[in-house]
Design a protein around this motif. Structure first.
Motif, PDB file in Angstrom:
ATOM      1  N   LYS A 128      25.089   9.365  29.155  1.00 42.56           N
ATOM      2  CA  LYS A 128      25.083   7.967  28.720  1.00 42.56           C
ATOM      3  C   LYS A 128      23.697   7.593  28.212  1.00 42.56           C
ATOM      4  O   LYS A 128      22.956   6.845  28.829  1.00 42.56           O
ATOM      5  N   MET A 129      23.343   8.121  27.080  1.00 41.75           N
ATOM      6  CA  MET A 129      21.987   7.918  26.565  1.00 41.75           C
ATOM      7  C   MET A 129      21.723   6.470  26.162  1.00 41.75           C
ATOM      8  O   MET A 129      20.572   6.049  26.035  1.00 41.75           O
ATOM      9  N   HIS A 130      22.781   5.668  25.967  1.00 42.11           N
ATOM     10  CA  HIS A 130      22.579   4.286  25.544  1.00 42.11           C
ATOM     11  C   HIS A 130      22.165   3.377  26.693  1.00 42.11           C
ATOM     12  O   HIS A 130      21.960   2.186  26.512  1.00 42.11           O
ATOM     13  N   LEU A 131      22.037   3.949  27.906  1.00 45.86           N
ATOM     14  CA  LEU A 131      21.548   3.144  29.027  1.00 45.86           C
ATOM     15  C   LEU A 131      20.202   2.514  28.700  1.00 45.86           C
ATOM     16  O   LEU A 131      19.944   1.368  29.006  1.00 45.86           O
ATOM     17  N   SER A 132      19.336   3.304  28.064  1.00 44.97           N
ATOM     18  CA  SER A 132      17.991   2.821  27.773  1.00 44.97           C
ATOM     19  C   SER A 132      17.975   1.803  26.645  1.00 44.97           C
ATOM     20  O   SER A 132      16.967   1.161  26.411  1.00 44.97           O
ATOM     21  N   LYS A 133      19.077   1.639  25.938  1.00 39.10           N
ATOM     22  CA  LYS A 133      19.115   0.697  24.823  1.00 39.10           C
ATOM     23  C   LYS A 133      19.584  -0.693  25.252  1.00 39.10           C
ATOM     24  O   LYS A 133      19.783  -1.572  24.425  1.00 39.10           O
ATOM     25  N   GLY A 134      19.785  -0.872  26.544  1.00 36.51           N
ATOM     26  CA  GLY A 134      20.104  -2.204  27.038  1.00 36.51           C
ATOM     27  C   GLY A 134      21.575  -2.552  27.037  1.00 36.51           C
ATOM     28  O   GLY A 134      21.941  -3.711  27.255  1.00 36.51           O
ATOM     29  N   ALA A 135      22.473  -1.581  26.813  1.00 35.01           N
ATOM     30  CA  ALA A 135      23.902  -1.872  26.819  1.00 35.01           C
ATOM     31  C   ALA A 135      24.340  -2.274  28.223  1.00 35.01           C
ATOM     32  O   ALA A 135      23.932  -1.685  29.215  1.00 35.01           O
ATOM     33  N   ALA A 136      25.195  -3.296  28.291  1.00 33.08           N
ATOM     34  CA  ALA A 136      25.606  -3.832  29.595  1.00 33.08           C
ATOM     35  C   ALA A 136      26.758  -3.046  30.207  1.00 33.08           C
ATOM     36  O   ALA A 136      26.892  -3.006  31.442  1.00 33.08           O
ATOM     37  N   ALA A 137      27.602  -2.431  29.371  1.00 32.56           N
ATOM     38  CA  ALA A 137      28.802  -1.760  29.880  1.00 32.56           C
ATOM     39  C   ALA A 137      28.501  -0.690  30.928  1.00 32.56           C
ATOM     40  O   ALA A 137      29.155  -0.660  31.976  1.00 32.56           O
ATOM     41  N   PRO A 138      27.528   0.220  30.700  1.00 36.35           N
ATOM     42  CA  PRO A 138      27.237   1.229  31.729  1.00 36.35           C
ATOM     43  C   PRO A 138      26.762   0.608  33.048  1.00 36.35           C
ATOM     44  O   PRO A 138      27.100   1.099  34.125  1.00 36.35           O
ATOM     45  N   ALA A 139      25.979  -0.464  32.970  1.00 37.44           N
ATOM     46  CA  ALA A 139      25.488  -1.129  34.176  1.00 37.44           C
ATOM     47  C   ALA A 139      26.647  -1.743  34.960  1.00 37.44           C
ATOM     48  O   ALA A 139      26.694  -1.664  36.193  1.00 37.44           O
ATOM     49  N   ILE A 171      17.800   4.463  42.494  1.00 31.37           N
ATOM     50  CA  ILE A 171      16.678   5.265  41.988  1.00 31.37           C
ATOM     51  C   ILE A 171      17.120   6.117  40.806  1.00 31.37           C
ATOM     52  O   ILE A 171      16.397   6.231  39.804  1.00 31.37           O
ATOM     53  N   MET A 172      18.309   6.691  40.903  1.00 33.51           N
ATOM     54  CA  MET A 172      18.816   7.509  39.803  1.00 33.51           C
ATOM     55  C   MET A 172      19.102   6.659  38.567  1.00 33.51           C
ATOM     56  O   MET A 172      18.855   7.089  37.431  1.00 33.51           O
ATOM     57  N   PHE A 173      19.626   5.444  38.758  1.00 29.42           N
ATOM     58  CA  PHE A 173      19.866   4.527  37.647  1.00 29.42           C
ATOM     59  C   PHE A 173      18.558   4.208  36.934  1.00 29.42           C
ATOM     60  O   PHE A 173      18.467   4.241  35.700  1.00 29.42           O
ATOM     61  N   PHE A 174      17.528   3.911  37.702  1.00 32.97           N
ATOM     62  CA  PHE A 174      16.221   3.587  37.139  1.00 32.97           C
ATOM     63  C   PHE A 174      15.625   4.794  36.417  1.00 32.97           C
ATOM     64  O   PHE A 174      15.110   4.679  35.303  1.00 32.97           O
ATOM     65  N   ALA A 175      15.718   5.991  37.057  1.00 34.98           N
ATOM     66  CA  ALA A 175      15.147   7.202  36.469  1.00 34.98           C
ATOM     67  C   ALA A 175      15.867   7.628  35.199  1.00 34.98           C
ATOM     68  O   ALA A 175      15.282   8.278  34.327  1.00 34.98           O
ATOM     69  N   SER A 176      17.133   7.239  35.072  1.00 35.86           N
ATOM     70  CA  SER A 176      17.915   7.629  33.897  1.00 35.86           C
ATOM     71  C   SER A 176      17.564   6.802  32.659  1.00 35.86           C
ATOM     72  O   SER A 176      18.002   7.116  31.551  1.00 35.86           O
ATOM     73  N   GLY A 177      16.796   5.728  32.846  1.00 39.16           N
ATOM     74  CA  GLY A 177      16.424   4.885  31.717  1.00 39.16           C
ATOM     75  C   GLY A 177      17.194   3.590  31.643  1.00 39.16           C
ATOM     76  O   GLY A 177      17.239   2.946  30.595  1.00 39.16           O
ATOM     77  N   GLY A 178      17.808   3.179  32.746  1.00 40.26           N
ATOM     78  CA  GLY A 178      18.529   1.914  32.763  1.00 40.26           C
ATOM     79  C   GLY A 178      17.605   0.741  32.462  1.00 40.26           C
ATOM     80  O   GLY A 178      16.437   0.746  32.885  1.00 40.26           O
ATOM     81  N   ALA A 179      18.110  -0.229  31.762  1.00 38.64           N
ATOM     82  CA  ALA A 179      17.297  -1.392  31.389  1.00 38.64           C
ATOM     83  C   ALA A 179      16.806  -2.124  32.630  1.00 38.64           C
ATOM     84  O   ALA A 179      17.539  -2.290  33.600  1.00 38.64           O
ATOM     85  N   MET A 180      15.550  -2.601  32.578  1.00 40.16           N
ATOM     86  CA  MET A 180      14.952  -3.263  33.728  1.00 40.16           C
ATOM     87  C   MET A 180      15.726  -4.522  34.125  1.00 40.16           C
ATOM     88  O   MET A 180      15.893  -4.821  35.307  1.00 40.16           O
ATOM     89  N   LYS A 181      16.227  -5.271  33.145  1.00 40.65           N
ATOM     90  CA  LYS A 181      16.962  -6.499  33.456  1.00 40.65           C
ATOM     91  C   LYS A 181      18.243  -6.187  34.218  1.00 40.65           C
ATOM     92  O   LYS A 181      18.645  -6.908  35.133  1.00 40.65           O
ATOM     93  N   HIS A 182      18.888  -5.065  33.852  1.00 44.53           N
ATOM     94  CA  HIS A 182      20.094  -4.657  34.559  1.00 44.53           C
ATOM     95  C   HIS A 182      19.745  -4.158  35.964  1.00 44.53           C
ATOM     96  O   HIS A 182      20.460  -4.445  36.930  1.00 44.53           O
ATOM     97  N   PHE A 183      18.644  -3.419  36.054  1.00 49.56           N
ATOM     98  CA  PHE A 183      18.204  -2.911  37.343  1.00 49.56           C
ATOM     99  C   PHE A 183      17.926  -4.051  38.318  1.00 49.56           C
ATOM    100  O   PHE A 183      18.370  -4.021  39.467  1.00 49.56           O
ATOM    101  N   MET A 184      17.209  -5.068  37.855  1.00 51.21           N
ATOM    102  CA  MET A 184      16.869  -6.198  38.714  1.00 51.21           C
ATOM    103  C   MET A 184      18.110  -6.994  39.113  1.00 51.21           C
ATOM    104  O   MET A 184      18.219  -7.479  40.250  1.00 51.21           O
ATOM    105  N   ALA A 185      19.053  -7.122  38.175  1.00 54.93           N
ATOM    106  CA  ALA A 185      20.300  -7.838  38.473  1.00 54.93           C
ATOM    107  C   ALA A 185      21.111  -7.098  39.540  1.00 54.93           C
ATOM    108  O   ALA A 185      21.673  -7.708  40.462  1.00 54.93           O
TER     109      ALA A 185
END
Length: 359
Positions: A128-139, A171-185
């Motif tokens: 899911k490389m689009h995690l880092s692009k801020g897509a909400a669906a993976p989150a 931790i894995m979500f963050f390390a994978s490149g998940g958007a910070m706004k999604h991580f904090m939510a």
């Protein structure tokens, strides 16, 4: 790096067996009429199958785990559900955490889930490389998966294990490149969820209150923590000597499992506790180095997941027994008594060794 992981694992496991032989003498004699029941059980049903799975996993190409991650997670969830099926689930201390197969063998599905979830998330996030692009669906999908799993673990109830699993996943979500706004939510939602679990459970609330005020109800809710602190305090710098601990003689609850670090503190002192901390920290650092040295994102995320598992669980166990965190019933990795935990951890380490060899 693979040799370092192998040696650290071997030293930690053998050290755990040695400490179980000491910590479990009183309870073994009291409950089973023999001095080394817990040692023998851990050796036969933890160490031996663990060594077999470690060697097997270290020789199997790690990439196969990515291909079978979906059926593995489905099977693992199925085992979680089996805990609540009459005839299979075992009730101990009011909790349903074990599955028994017709009296032949028993195990804890939640321990298996830790490894399987790391494999599944590593596979999923690496594709899911689009995690880092801020897509909400993976989150959103990530939250849904965590919520679904959390229902079954919270219902056992096993909030300590749930906390470890959630921490690993975050931790894995963050390390994978998940958007910070999604991580904090997600963190906010998790904090609210755990707050509700504590608020609507008297015994969890009492544990939190004891953490804030260790002198509260020292013969009741605060008994376990205070006995742990007494054990650690008695040990001083060099300890009372191996086998000479007193708190394990019916005073310290769960001496062979969740509280074994307190026994280490009493018998081996500050020196012994420091040695354990160094070995566990070295394992985490070596795992993270393997994650950094591989170009395979699945392998890297798996190594980060395993490092998170050992690191977070070790910290929570040691901190709770030292009064630095609320008391939780989780084992110290590689050392505490518990066959399922040891077997799964050794299998997980075997996969890491294979990754290290390929890297």
């Amino acid at each position: 790096m693979s040799k370092k992981i192998i040696w650290l694992t071997f030293i930690l496991v053998v050290f755990g067996l040695v400490m179980i032989s000491s910590a479990g003498i009183y309870l073994s004699q009291k409950n089973f009429g023999t001095s080394y029941y817990y040692f023998n059980h851990q050796f036969l049903f933890g160490f031996l199958p663990g060594i077999f799975l470690f060697l097997a996993a270290s020789r199997i190409d790690y990439k196969i785990w990515k291909k079978v991650s979906l059926p593995l997670i489905l099977l693992s969830v199925g085992l979680l559900i089996l805990v609540f099926v009459p005839g299979f689930g075992i009730i101990e201390g009011g909790a349903k955490r074990w599955v028994d197969f017709f009296g032949f063998f028993s195990f804890q599905p939640a321990e298996i889930l830790k490894l399987v979830l790391i494999i599944y998330l590593a596979s999923w996030f690496s594709s899911k490389m689009h995690l880092s692009k801020g897509a909400a669906a993976p989150a959103i999908a990530f939250i849904a998966i965590l919520f679904f799993i959390s229902i079954f673990i919270a219902a056992q109830p096993d909030i300590g294990t749930l906390g470890i699993i959630v921490a690993i996943a975050l931790i894995m979500f963050f390390a994978s490149g998940g958007a910070m706004k999604h991580f904090m939510a997600i963190v906010l939602l998790i904090v609210i969820g755990f707050a509700l679990l504590i608020a609507f459970s008297p015994y969890r609330f009492s544990r939190l209150f004891v953490f804030l005020n260790p002198d509260f109800d020292v013969r009741g809710a605060g008994y376990h923590l205070n006995q742990s602190l007494i054990a650690i305090g008695k040990g001083g710098v060099f300890g009372l000597g191996f086998g000479k601990g007193e708190q394990k003689l019916g005073l310290l609850p769960e001496a062979v499992s969740d509280s074994i670090f307190a026994v280490i503190g009493e018998e081996l002192g500050f020196v012994g506790m420091t040695a354990v901390l160094i070995m566990l920290l070295s394992f985490v650092i070596a795992s993270l180095k393997i994650a950094r040295n591989t170009n395979d994102k699945f392998a890297s995320l798996y190594a980060i997941g395993l490092a998170s598992w050992v690191g977070v669980q070790s910290f929570v166990n040691i901190a709770s027994l030292s009064g630095l965190a609320p008391l939780t019933g989780i084992p110290l990795p590689f050392i505490s008594y518990g066959g399922t935990s040891l077997v799964v951890l050794m299998a997980a380490t075997g996969i890491l060794v294979n990754i290290s060899k390929k890297a």
